[in-house]
Design a protein around this motif. Structure first.
Motif: not given
Length: 198
Positions: A42, A45-46, A50, A83, A88-89, A92
């Motif tokens: 997380e 990703n934030s 990605t 992850s 989650a994948d 995201a």
């Protein structure tokens, strides 16, 4: 809950032992990795991991027929190493890849299908949350399970790429121009820390 009801009906064990067994089962240090992997995914990703992975994958395989489908597979393989979770994948990467594929003329069914299918690489490629839980419950080596998932995960990813290429040629999906080695190296440099995160 069904087991507890069964034990109450039979009266074979005192309830104190049931509670103790439940706590002992989940009282393992290796299970601490599960929420930490989710948290790491997380945070990354934030932080834009990605996008950096997507830019590198686009420079790497975006020139192939149905380039965004190929990018989807490659990014899912990279992100699985961050992850360790399929949901989650999919969460995201799906919110970025599906609209991008729609803009380029991919049909919605294919876009969603390739995103959902490649997200399943999360539990196969290390570090897999499922492998950690399984190893902690069965007292197996987490490292050996990770090594056992590496080759099958890569082979499944390559198979996804071949299938994406097949459908892209058959449905005449778009392709991008080759960006050249200079841009590939630049994208690699930007994604370097994202790639070594696993």
């Amino acid at each position: 809950l069904a087991s507890v009801v069964g034990i109450l009906v039979q009266g074979a064990l005192p309830m104190e032992i049931v509670a103790q067994r439940i706590v002992n089962t989940i009282d393992k240090n290796s299970l601490l990795a599960v929420p930490l992997f989710v948290l790491a995914g997380e945070i990354m990703n934030s932080g834009g991991i990605t996008n950096r992975l997507m830019n590198f994958a686009r420079a790497l395989v975006g020139h192939m027929r149905g380039g965004l489908a190929q990018v989807n597979v490659v990014v899912s393989m990279f992100f699985a190493g961050v992850s360790g979770s399929a949901t989650a994948d999919a969460a995201a990467f799906g919110k970025i890849s599906i609209p991008s594929m729609r803009k380029e003329g991919f049909d919605d069914g294919f876009s969603v299908s390739i995103t959902a299918a490649t997200a399943t690489l999360g539990p196969i490629l290390p570090p897999s949350v499922v492998m950690i839980v399984y190893a902690s419950m069965t007292n197996l080596s987490i490292g050996r399970l990770f090594m056992a998932g590496l080759v099958p995960g890569i082979l499944i990813g390559l198979l996804f790429m071949a299938l994406a290429r097949f459908f892209a040629i058959r449905r005449n999906y778009p392709r991008h121009d080759w960006v050249g080695f200079g841009n590939l190296l630049k994208a690699f440099g930007q994604a370097f820390f994202s790639l070594i995160a696993p």
